[in-house]
Write a protein that holds these residues in place. Structure first.
Motif, PDB file in Angstrom:
ATOM      1  N   THR A 100     -27.830 -53.006 -59.976  1.00 59.96           N
ATOM      2  CA  THR A 100     -27.235 -54.321 -59.767  1.00 59.96           C
ATOM      3  C   THR A 100     -26.101 -54.284 -58.753  1.00 59.96           C
ATOM      4  N   ILE A 101     -25.388 -53.157 -58.696  1.00 61.24           N
ATOM      5  CA  ILE A 101     -24.155 -53.076 -57.918  1.00 61.24           C
ATOM      6  C   ILE A 101     -24.305 -52.281 -56.620  1.00 61.24           C
ATOM      7  N   VAL A 102     -25.363 -51.464 -56.489  1.00 67.37           N
ATOM      8  CA  VAL A 102     -25.430 -50.478 -55.407  1.00 67.37           C
ATOM      9  C   VAL A 102     -25.368 -51.092 -54.013  1.00 67.37           C
ATOM     10  N   HIS A 103     -25.864 -52.312 -53.840  1.00 71.79           N
ATOM     11  CA  HIS A 103     -25.816 -52.939 -52.513  1.00 71.79           C
ATOM     12  C   HIS A 103     -24.498 -53.667 -52.262  1.00 71.79           C
ATOM     13  N   GLU A 104     -23.535 -53.472 -53.173  1.00 70.08           N
ATOM     14  CA  GLU A 104     -22.182 -54.011 -53.066  1.00 70.08           C
ATOM     15  C   GLU A 104     -22.172 -55.516 -52.834  1.00 70.08           C
ATOM     16  N   PRO A 105     -22.790 -56.265 -53.760  1.00 70.03           N
ATOM     17  CA  PRO A 105     -22.788 -57.717 -53.629  1.00 70.03           C
ATOM     18  C   PRO A 105     -21.385 -58.271 -53.888  1.00 70.03           C
ATOM     19  N   PRO A 106     -21.041 -59.416 -53.308  1.00 68.50           N
ATOM     20  CA  PRO A 106     -19.716 -59.995 -53.539  1.00 68.50           C
ATOM     21  C   PRO A 106     -19.582 -60.655 -54.901  1.00 68.50           C
ATOM     22  N   VAL A 107     -20.707 -60.923 -55.561  1.00 67.51           N
ATOM     23  CA  VAL A 107     -20.690 -61.605 -56.856  1.00 67.51           C
ATOM     24  C   VAL A 107     -21.656 -60.902 -57.809  1.00 67.51           C
ATOM     25  N   LEU A 108     -21.190 -60.656 -59.038  1.00 67.87           N
ATOM     26  CA  LEU A 108     -22.045 -60.112 -60.095  1.00 67.87           C
ATOM     27  C   LEU A 108     -22.151 -61.141 -61.211  1.00 67.87           C
ATOM     28  N   MET A 109     -23.377 -61.344 -61.709  1.00 68.57           N
ATOM     29  CA  MET A 109     -23.604 -62.221 -62.845  1.00 68.57           C
ATOM     30  C   MET A 109     -24.331 -61.417 -63.911  1.00 68.57           C
ATOM     31  N   LEU A 110     -23.690 -61.280 -65.060  1.00 71.26           N
ATOM     32  CA  LEU A 110     -24.180 -60.384 -66.108  1.00 71.26           C
ATOM     33  C   LEU A 110     -24.339 -61.169 -67.401  1.00 71.26           C
ATOM     34  N   ASP A 111     -25.590 -61.246 -67.880  1.00 67.21           N
ATOM     35  CA  ASP A 111     -25.905 -62.034 -69.060  1.00 67.21           C
ATOM     36  C   ASP A 111     -26.217 -61.118 -70.237  1.00 67.21           C
ATOM     37  N   GLU A 112     -25.225 -60.902 -71.096  1.00 73.34           N
ATOM     38  CA  GLU A 112     -25.384 -60.050 -72.284  1.00 73.34           C
ATOM     39  C   GLU A 112     -26.005 -58.689 -71.940  1.00 73.34           C
ATOM     40  N   PRO A 113     -25.479 -57.967 -70.950  1.00 77.91           N
ATOM     41  CA  PRO A 113     -26.141 -56.726 -70.540  1.00 77.91           C
ATOM     42  C   PRO A 113     -26.074 -55.612 -71.571  1.00 77.91           C
ATOM     43  N   PHE A 114     -25.213 -55.744 -72.593  1.00 78.66           N
ATOM     44  CA  PHE A 114     -25.087 -54.695 -73.611  1.00 78.66           C
ATOM     45  C   PHE A 114     -25.732 -55.090 -74.933  1.00 78.66           C
ATOM     46  N   GLY A 115     -26.382 -56.242 -74.969  1.00 79.48           N
ATOM     47  CA  GLY A 115     -26.850 -56.814 -76.219  1.00 79.48           C
ATOM     48  C   GLY A 115     -27.801 -55.947 -77.013  1.00 79.48           C
ATOM     49  N   ALA A 116     -28.607 -55.125 -76.347  1.00 80.57           N
ATOM     50  CA  ALA A 116     -29.615 -54.326 -77.044  1.00 80.57           C
ATOM     51  C   ALA A 116     -29.123 -52.923 -77.401  1.00 80.57           C
ATOM     52  N   LEU A 117     -27.839 -52.633 -77.156  1.00 85.86           N
ATOM     53  CA  LEU A 117     -27.321 -51.278 -77.342  1.00 85.86           C
ATOM     54  C   LEU A 117     -26.591 -51.145 -78.672  1.00 85.86           C
ATOM     55  N   ASP A 118     -26.550 -49.917 -79.188  1.00 90.34           N
ATOM     56  CA  ASP A 118     -25.787 -49.657 -80.397  1.00 90.34           C
ATOM     57  C   ASP A 118     -24.299 -49.681 -80.080  1.00 90.34           C
ATOM     58  N   ALA A 119     -23.462 -49.724 -81.121  1.00 92.66           N
ATOM     59  CA  ALA A 119     -22.031 -49.954 -80.949  1.00 92.66           C
ATOM     60  C   ALA A 119     -21.354 -48.892 -80.086  1.00 92.66           C
ATOM     61  N   LEU A 120     -21.644 -47.617 -80.319  1.00 91.72           N
ATOM     62  CA  LEU A 120     -21.001 -46.558 -79.542  1.00 91.72           C
ATOM     63  C   LEU A 120     -21.437 -46.593 -78.079  1.00 91.72           C
ATOM     64  N   THR A 121     -22.729 -46.823 -77.861  1.00 91.39           N
ATOM     65  CA  THR A 121     -23.228 -46.884 -76.488  1.00 91.39           C
ATOM     66  C   THR A 121     -22.637 -48.074 -75.749  1.00 91.39           C
ATOM     67  N   ARG A 122     -22.447 -49.178 -76.448  1.00 90.92           N
ATOM     68  CA  ARG A 122     -21.834 -50.365 -75.838  1.00 90.92           C
ATOM     69  C   ARG A 122     -20.440 -50.050 -75.323  1.00 90.92           C
ATOM     70  N   LEU A 123     -19.674 -49.275 -76.105  1.00 95.27           N
ATOM     71  CA  LEU A 123     -18.334 -48.894 -75.667  1.00 95.27           C
ATOM     72  C   LEU A 123     -18.381 -48.118 -74.362  1.00 95.27           C
ATOM     73  N   GLN A 124     -19.307 -47.147 -74.285  1.00 94.80           N
ATOM     74  CA  GLN A 124     -19.396 -46.318 -73.088  1.00 94.80           C
ATOM     75  C   GLN A 124     -19.847 -47.132 -71.886  1.00 94.80           C
TER      76      GLN A 124
END
Length: 278
Positions: free
Chosen positions: A160-184
């Motif tokens: 999502t970020i590698v092409h260095e866009p000026p704007v990022l839009m992130l819709d619940e990107p951690f929603g499917a992860l467990d609690a510890l993984t979400r922190l990381q």
């Protein structure tokens, strides 16, 4: 905690949202008001979160800002340009990592070079640098089925970020992860954002993620969605992987939870006259 490079000057663009509404099936018997008039001004390089209950119109608003969904009224501008169609100069990520099963992690990231006709050598070097920053070197040549959920989501963020866009839009990107993984992954996202400071619009149900990542938070009401309060978050960066011991963090989180209680989104357990649970 992931090593974070010194922040550079922002590459972000401003986002202006003025009296934007969304009504599905307008004029029909099944008309549904998803979003009441919403206005917000986001400065270049800001990390802004929208937090609210399910169905409040958070994702609808993000899709309209990206130009992927038409609005019923109001105006949206990115970098001073009115959004009339899909805005391509962005990075966008959803809850599902959407990696291609037949491409390795690195080849999934380099898909940006193929789609946007960018210099593959430059993007490859940048991607490898990001993989190293996130301690993902072992995943470079792996396919999605060979990676954990957290690794797949971090690879998705790099893409999502590698092409260095000026704007990022992130819709619940951690929603499917467990609690510890979400922190990381939350910490990894902040590290990636600090590289060039694009403008971020982050959609989440999680109060902790909103406070942990944001410069400002917009709290939304239940459907039909509207902005209840705007909160500025004054916490130093980079932020620690665990904020549980921070009094300031707790004050921000408690305030937002109190707003949800006032709106009836959260309900406490009423005590009995004897002091026990009802």
């Amino acid at each position: 905690m992931t090593d974070t490079p010194e922040a550079t000057a922002t590459t972000g663009k401003s986002i202006s949202i003025r009296n934007v509404t969304k009504i599905y099936g307008e004029g029909s018997a099944n008309e549904f008001e998803a979003l009441k008039p919403v206005s917000m001004e986001i400065e270049p390089g800001e990390f802004v979160s929208i937090v609210g209950p399910s169905g409040c119109g958070k994702s609808t608003l993000m899709l309209m800002v990206a130009g992927l969904l038409s609005r019923s009224s109001g105006d949206i501008e990115i970098g001073g340009r009115s959004v009339k169609k899909a805005f391509t100069d962005i990075g966008i990520a959803f809850q599902d990592h959407l990696l291609l099963d037949f491409r390795t992690a690195l080849d999934n990231v380099l898909l940006q070079a193929d789609i946007r006709r960018l210099d593959k050598r430059v993007l490859r070097n940048r991607a490898l640098d990001m993989f190293k920053q996130l301690h993902l070197e072992s995943a470079v040549d792996k396919y999605p089925r060979q990676m954990s959920g957290g690794m797949r989501q971090r690879v998705s963020l790099v893409r999502t970020i590698v092409h260095e866009p000026p704007v990022l839009m992130l819709d619940e990107p951690f929603g499917a992860l467990d609690a510890l993984t979400r922190l990381q992954v939350r910490t990894d996202l902040e590290a990636l954002w600090l590289r060039t400071r694009p403008t971020v619009l982050f959609i989440t149900h999680s109060v902790e993620e909103a406070v942990g990542l944001s410069d400002r938070i917009f709290v939304m009401s239940p459907n039909p969605g509207r902005i209840i309060e705007e909160i500025s978050v004054d916490l130093p960066r980079p932020r620690p992987i665990s904020l549980a011991g921070s009094r300031e963090f707790a004050e921000y989180a408690d305030h937002i939870y109190a707003l949800f209680e006032e709106m009836g989104v959260l309900h406490g357990i009423a005590p009995t006259a004897q002091g026990g649970a009802a």
